[in-house]
Write a protein that holds these residues in place. Structure first.
Motif, short mmCIF file in Angstrom:
data_model
loop_
_atom_site.label_atom_id
_atom_site.label_comp_id
_atom_site.label_asym_id
_atom_site.label_seq_id
_atom_site.Cartn_x
_atom_site.Cartn_y
_atom_site.Cartn_z
N LEU A 68 1.00 -1.22 -0.06
CA LEU A 68 -0.09 0.04 0.01
C LEU A 68 0.86 1.25 0.03
O LEU A 68 0.68 2.23 -0.70
CB LEU A 68 -0.93 -0.02 1.05
CG LEU A 68 -1.78 -1.08 1.49
CD1 LEU A 68 -2.81 -1.15 2.47
CD2 LEU A 68 -2.58 -1.64 0.22
N TYR A 125 -10.79 6.50 -0.24
CA TYR A 125 -9.47 6.29 -0.68
C TYR A 125 -9.17 6.45 -2.03
O TYR A 125 -8.04 7.20 -1.76
CB TYR A 125 -9.39 4.56 -0.43
CG TYR A 125 -8.19 3.95 -0.54
CD1 TYR A 125 -7.06 4.21 0.36
CD2 TYR A 125 -7.64 3.25 -1.94
CE1 TYR A 125 -5.54 3.47 0.11
CE2 TYR A 125 -6.54 2.51 -2.05
CZ TYR A 125 -5.63 2.66 -0.98
OH TYR A 125 -4.36 2.10 -1.18
N ARG A 126 -9.94 6.56 -2.71
CA ARG A 126 -9.28 7.13 -4.09
C ARG A 126 -9.40 8.70 -4.27
O ARG A 126 -8.72 9.34 -4.70
CB ARG A 126 -10.42 6.58 -5.20
CG ARG A 126 -10.45 5.14 -5.56
CD ARG A 126 -11.24 4.57 -6.81
NE ARG A 126 -12.65 4.52 -6.17
CZ ARG A 126 -13.60 5.49 -6.63
NH1 ARG A 126 -13.15 6.42 -7.36
NH2 ARG A 126 -14.97 5.10 -6.24
N SER A 180 -7.24 4.60 4.10
CA SER A 180 -6.85 3.34 3.91
C SER A 180 -7.42 2.27 5.04
O SER A 180 -7.95 1.40 4.83
CB SER A 180 -5.35 3.26 3.75
OG SER A 180 -4.96 1.92 3.41
N LEU A 201 -8.59 8.77 -10.91
CA LEU A 201 -8.74 7.98 -9.90
C LEU A 201 -9.91 8.16 -8.90
O LEU A 201 -10.54 7.52 -8.29
CB LEU A 201 -7.30 7.91 -9.06
CG LEU A 201 -7.24 7.00 -7.77
CD1 LEU A 201 -7.65 5.46 -8.05
CD2 LEU A 201 -5.83 7.18 -7.33
N TYR A 221 -2.04 1.05 -7.30
CA TYR A 221 -2.65 1.61 -5.99
C TYR A 221 -4.04 0.94 -5.69
O TYR A 221 -4.22 0.34 -4.54
CB TYR A 221 -2.70 3.04 -6.21
CG TYR A 221 -3.03 3.83 -4.88
CD1 TYR A 221 -2.42 3.81 -3.61
CD2 TYR A 221 -4.31 4.60 -4.85
CE1 TYR A 221 -2.83 4.74 -2.51
CE2 TYR A 221 -4.83 5.25 -3.59
CZ TYR A 221 -4.01 5.38 -2.74
OH TYR A 221 -4.46 5.80 -1.53
N ARG A 222 -4.91 0.88 -6.72
CA ARG A 222 -6.15 0.29 -6.65
C ARG A 222 -5.97 -1.00 -6.33
O ARG A 222 -6.69 -1.73 -5.53
CB ARG A 222 -7.00 0.49 -7.64
CG ARG A 222 -7.55 2.04 -7.83
CD ARG A 222 -8.52 2.37 -8.89
NE ARG A 222 -7.91 2.37 -10.17
CZ ARG A 222 -8.13 1.51 -10.94
NH1 ARG A 222 -8.67 0.20 -10.64
NH2 ARG A 222 -7.66 1.57 -12.15
N ASP A 223 -5.23 -1.94 -7.24
CA ASP A 223 -5.08 -3.49 -7.25
C ASP A 223 -4.64 -3.87 -6.00
O ASP A 223 -5.04 -4.92 -5.42
CB ASP A 223 -4.21 -3.89 -8.43
CG ASP A 223 -5.00 -3.88 -9.89
OD1 ASP A 223 -6.25 -3.38 -9.81
OD2 ASP A 223 -3.94 -4.14 -10.54
N ARG A 266 -5.02 -2.78 -2.92
CA ARG A 266 -5.70 -2.49 -1.71
C ARG A 266 -6.45 -3.68 -1.39
O ARG A 266 -6.66 -3.78 -0.12
CB ARG A 266 -6.71 -1.32 -1.88
CG ARG A 266 -7.27 -0.99 -0.61
CD ARG A 266 -6.22 -0.32 0.31
NE ARG A 266 -6.35 -0.19 1.53
CZ ARG A 266 -6.28 -1.13 2.59
NH1 ARG A 266 -6.30 -2.38 2.12
NH2 ARG A 266 -6.64 -0.75 3.84
N ILE A 267 -6.53 -4.81 -2.15
CA ILE A 267 -7.12 -6.13 -1.51
C ILE A 267 -6.23 -6.88 -0.79
O ILE A 267 -6.52 -7.83 -0.01
CB ILE A 267 -7.67 -6.81 -2.91
CG1 ILE A 267 -8.67 -7.98 -2.31
CG2 ILE A 267 -6.86 -7.37 -3.79
CD1 ILE A 267 -9.88 -7.42 -1.42
N PHE A 323 -13.47 -3.22 -0.37
CA PHE A 323 -13.00 -3.31 -1.74
C PHE A 323 -14.11 -3.18 -2.79
O PHE A 323 -13.94 -3.03 -3.88
CB PHE A 323 -12.13 -4.69 -1.97
CG PHE A 323 -11.05 -4.60 -3.09
CD1 PHE A 323 -9.93 -3.64 -3.04
CD2 PHE A 323 -11.37 -5.31 -4.03
CE1 PHE A 323 -9.10 -3.40 -4.17
CE2 PHE A 323 -10.30 -5.34 -5.13
CZ PHE A 323 -9.36 -4.44 -5.22
N VAL A 364 -10.89 1.38 4.68
CA VAL A 364 -11.17 0.38 3.89
C VAL A 364 -10.87 -0.78 4.48
O VAL A 364 -11.69 -1.99 4.31
CB VAL A 364 -10.28 0.46 2.43
CG1 VAL A 364 -10.38 -0.96 1.91
CG2 VAL A 364 -10.65 1.51 1.66
#
Lengths: 590, 590
Positions: free
Chosen positions: A398, B423-424, B402, B250, A423-425, A427-428, B413, B405
């Motif tokens: 992250l 977050y975005r 973050s 984003l 950055y998005r990917d 986060r999971i 997510f 989330v």
């Protein structure tokens, strides 16, 4: 190329830190020498860089779509998957008895990193198939292994893991899916599973769902959960498991995350794996592998983000240098703070990579070492490291992907640039396969308390030896590392003691510090690997001065900018008066 | 409601930490007493919670769209903007001479926070208009002020700031847009501006672009930039400034980010503001306000994310408590690590809010205090704090959103949950209006070195007084704060000394630590405010025990979990051997 696998660093870590020669000396791994490793990594790097990496952005722009129960994947993914399996990449670390290649995890891990760095969404499909294979090999009957494993290895079929339900996420005790025994020995399953990665798609002929469910007389809670095989097609006929929707997610959009409905039309045919009520136990065996793999995903996406940020920083010209060395604007990589951001990304990626590969070697030794006690010792170390590799590497990702956006400035926020996708990917990653808190609870409960901190103390003793070895080296870089690793060692020592001594009388205090303890362990163990890397670099410097000098400089950066955080974490864990600060507010005061 | 403004905490900070009574004693602010503040905040909370907050998710799902040069905003935004301006919210802190309400910044700031917490994308439009108003009031002619300011205040028109060009982001020396003088005293402008927030839209009759450009004989670099007014419509006729596209971003998707083309059809009519070649100077005056406002955006989005995470944590039931106090699963807010995450979010939000409001009070004192030397003193403190409020609060917002989330687990997510939007959205905040590195360079170069650290030393002396005041208080919370704030004070002291003593002989070393120095200053000054809040809470506890006990507990958490980071940052700044670690790798070794 948008991604170039760091084969040199990977081989350095494998040989100098993870002991590739020792692994190649194990029975069954005789072919896994440095030449094999180099050849496999080069081939993997080529395939990932050329075929999978260019599809990554396409997957984000044209995600998988759902219509009438069918999922259509991103254009190009099916072809790539055929190439992937035809190349033998699915079978790398699986046993030759079922048509696998039987390579050690230490060689499979860099390939896994490349796969994920090039295309995280794509990589999830083979990763889940790996999980299904692992579960079948662990607990399946010989007939089940023969029936499923070769088809999964060849990519004709893929696999999934079905754990989560709407009311049962981290808490699998709450699983409700029912499995009713049938006269022929099979079962009929009924229930809803959510968050099923690659739970429906068009890349393979069949999908083998492994499903947690309860038989009618099963005890409540986690001790009443069994594991079932529920194929999408049984003997050519469509089974009663249907994808009713896929999720609209922040990232990894090409990877379809399915809601699966079992038994809405009479019951989904399923077959018990192993014994009834032992499903969670089988899942946990498999989960160590899956959690390790997710940790590698964190390292992979970090490296991808790092490479992109470096390329931009070398190209983008903006502002004069602060030291007045030029009247003209320079590439932003010349600015100290950009250098600091890139060094942070690099140091964290290299340290987490080194720790993961070292863990992989412990896994290989635990599997194949001829001596049982030695195997058990390595298994214990591997199991201690898994939650750290998973939790720490993904939390890091992250920070690293966020810095990747920051290096790009305003362009980083524009989706077309691509930095935002990482950055998005990413986060999971600290969420799935067990959140960071779940990893931290595992590290505290199963991995530190169960043996009264014995494994942790063994690692601490080894770190102390590395600190001693640093004394003999000259220069500021080594001096910084010696000093900071020594402080960090003390911080981890104090925290392990705190955990071991207080878990029984004050569990809330210990678990209030569990995530800080996990992060501390990651920082210190990662720093230890960087210290070992420096020592190896000092020995081998003349062979490749640029590479080894860079390794020493990166380790110095880690020592001066990452390791100092250890003391802060120790304060949060140890000095925080038994979690009083964490638990000072009552729930209704929030 | 999806957002409830924390009016109690806001009023507490205004009264007890920022000295609202002192502000209400200033000439011109006589009406700005506690009752006025309460009434304004209550009204703002109602409007933001009821009208703007529900539109926030709509803006993310149906962003502004571009077609044939026209931008259509999210459904509901135009109406909301009419209500916003009709309610007088645009004119809050602007002078009564031009139909503003003349309230102090200390009262406008919580309203700004609410506005941004409820709808970050929407809030950007009035924020940019504020910037344009500020620039016109600073440097415009009386005729210009009369012509533009009342229309901007009433919302009939909106304003923009046009700085960035493709080759000129952080480095405005590279601006190329040309302004050619015309016989009638006006100019014709030619060039391309990018990243223009609300640069085109359908919410107002006219858009007043303030544009940086060069006149024909201007010197190169930043000393040759002038500031121009370029309205979209001039006397009812369409001006030659056109939106050729908007960005695909984003986050903050409802806020149209325009590429504006000036002069493609003969030249865009513009009017010089102030004197030629002083454009950047005017921009910098305005930029302190804009940067402060972006800092408040960070606090705002943090609070929104916190509120959502708390609501979910109270509702989601999962797993038994670790202390064995229940055999049944409990709401996840009962789990120590969830509590730790929520406490982190809360403590960082409250500390950054307190610091920003205190800065706002310094700004009011700098404007209105009868004594010139006192005004200058407060102005210097305000200017020292602005890059910290901007840089630190926005960097924090990345961590806080973050964690928001993370608290949601897998649901975090999924886009429909809403936590991912924060977050975005937050990710732009440490980038626009000057990246964190730019803020840090400003903090080092203009705010610390220019006065040889005098302001920094004044603040350090005040922190030391607060440490002393903590000694008289009993209890673990105060003891923790005294100890940690004392350590943190020393860390900041050492870092300020390092910056002041080494900037000339080793600028690279100092600027390699500039962002760590900014973060350190934020952590320590924020901790100082939390310490002051504890002391106030101890005095006033009996008036509202639940509120004040929560404040003390939150401050203790901050002391034990945030302040310890100060020492780590000090090591990175001071002990890192003059930036050797940061600059150890050559550019080509990356």
């Amino acid at each position: 190329m948008s991604y170039t696998a760091p084969v040199n660093d990977m081989l350095f870590v494998m040989k100098e830190l993870a002991g590739l020669d020792d692994i190649a000396a194990l029975p069954g791994y005789e072919d896994a020498n440095a030449d094999t490793a180099q050849a496999v990594l080069d081939e993997s790097a080529k395939f990932c860089g050329e075929v999978l990496a260019p599809l990554n952005v396409e997957g984000d722009r044209n995600p998988s779509t759902w219509r009438d129960g069918k999922v259509t994947t991103t254009p190009g993914f099916s072809d790539a998957f055929r190439h992937f399996t035809a190349g033998g990449w699915q079978s790398l670390q699986h046993p030759p008895e079922y048509e696998g290649q039987g390579l050690p995890k230490l060689i499979a891990t860099p390939c896994l990193e490349m796969l994920n760095a090039s295309n995280l969404s794509f990589a999830l499909c083979p990763m889940l198939t790996d999980g299904a294979i692992e579960a079948l090999l662990t607990a399946g009957s010989e007939e089940q292994k023969q029936a499923y494993v070769p088809k999964l290895l060849s990519g004709v079929w893929t696999g999934t893991m079905n754990l989560t339900e709407p009311q049962a996420g981290s808490d699998l005790a709450l699983v409700r899916t029912r499995a009713e025994p049938q006269a022929d020995g099979s079962y009929k399953l009924f229930g809803t599973k959510i968050f099923i990665t690659w739970g429906e798609h068009d890349m393979a002929d069949n999908i083998v769902h492994l499903v947690l469910a309860r038989t009618p007389d099963a005890p409540a809670g986690v001790k009443g959960i069994s594991l079932f095989i529920v194929p999408k097609f049984v003997g050519g006929a469509r089974n009663d498991v249907h994808c009713v929707s896929i999720e609209h997610k922040l990232g990894i959009k090409a990877s379809p995350t399915a809601v699966l409905q079992f038994g809405d039309h009479g019951g989904a045919t399923g077959y018990l794996i192993g014994e009834e009520n032992r499903g969670l136990e089988y899942m946990f065996i498999m989960m160590n592998a899956a959690r390790f793999a997710v940790g590698v995903q964190g390292i992979a996406i970090s490296d991808r983000a790092y490479q992109k940020a470096v390329a931009y920083a070398k190209e983008r010209v903006q502002s004069r240098p602060v030291d007045g060395s030029s009247k003209e604007p320079v590439a932003i990589i010349e600015h100290p703070d950009v250098r600091r951001m890139l060094s942070t990304m690099r140091a964290l990626t290299e340290a987490s990579r080194a720790l993961a590969y070292v863990a992989a070697a412990h896994c290989d030794l635990a599997r194949r070492h001829p001596d049982a006690a030695t195997r058990a010792g390595h298994q214990a170390v591997y199991e201690y490291l898994v939650p750290i590799v998973k939790g720490w590497s993904t939390e890091l990702s992250l920070d690293v992907t966020s810095l990747g956006v920051q290096v790009h400035g305003g362009m980083g926020f524009i989706e077309e640039t691509g930095a935002a996708q990482y950055y998005r990917d990413a986060r999971i990653l600290p969420i799935y396969e067990g959140t960071t808190a779940i990893q931290a609870n595992d590290l505290v409960g199963r991995k530190t308390l169960r043996d009264n901190g014995v494994v942790a103390q063994q690692l601490l003793a080894q770190i102390a030896q590395t600190v001693d070895a640093l004394v003999a080296q000259r220069g500021g870089a080594f001096e910084s590392m010696r000093q900071q690793l020594s402080h960090a060692h003390h911080a981890l020592q104090a925290s392990v003691n705190f955990v071991v001594w207080n878990a029984k009388n004050d569990p809330n205090a210990v678990f209030a510090g569990s995530v800080p303890y996990l992060k501390l362990a990651g920082i210190v163990l990662g720093g230890w690997q960087m210290a070992r890397a420096m020592l190896a670099a000092a020995r081998k410097r003349d062979e490749d001065p640029s590479f080894y000098d860079a390794k020493i400089a990166t380790a110095q950066f880690y020592a001066e900018h990452v390791l100092p955080q250890a003391a802060a974490l120790e304060t949060s864990i140890v000095s925080a008066r038994g979690g009083e600060g964490v638990l000072g507010l009552s729930a209704d005061q929030f």
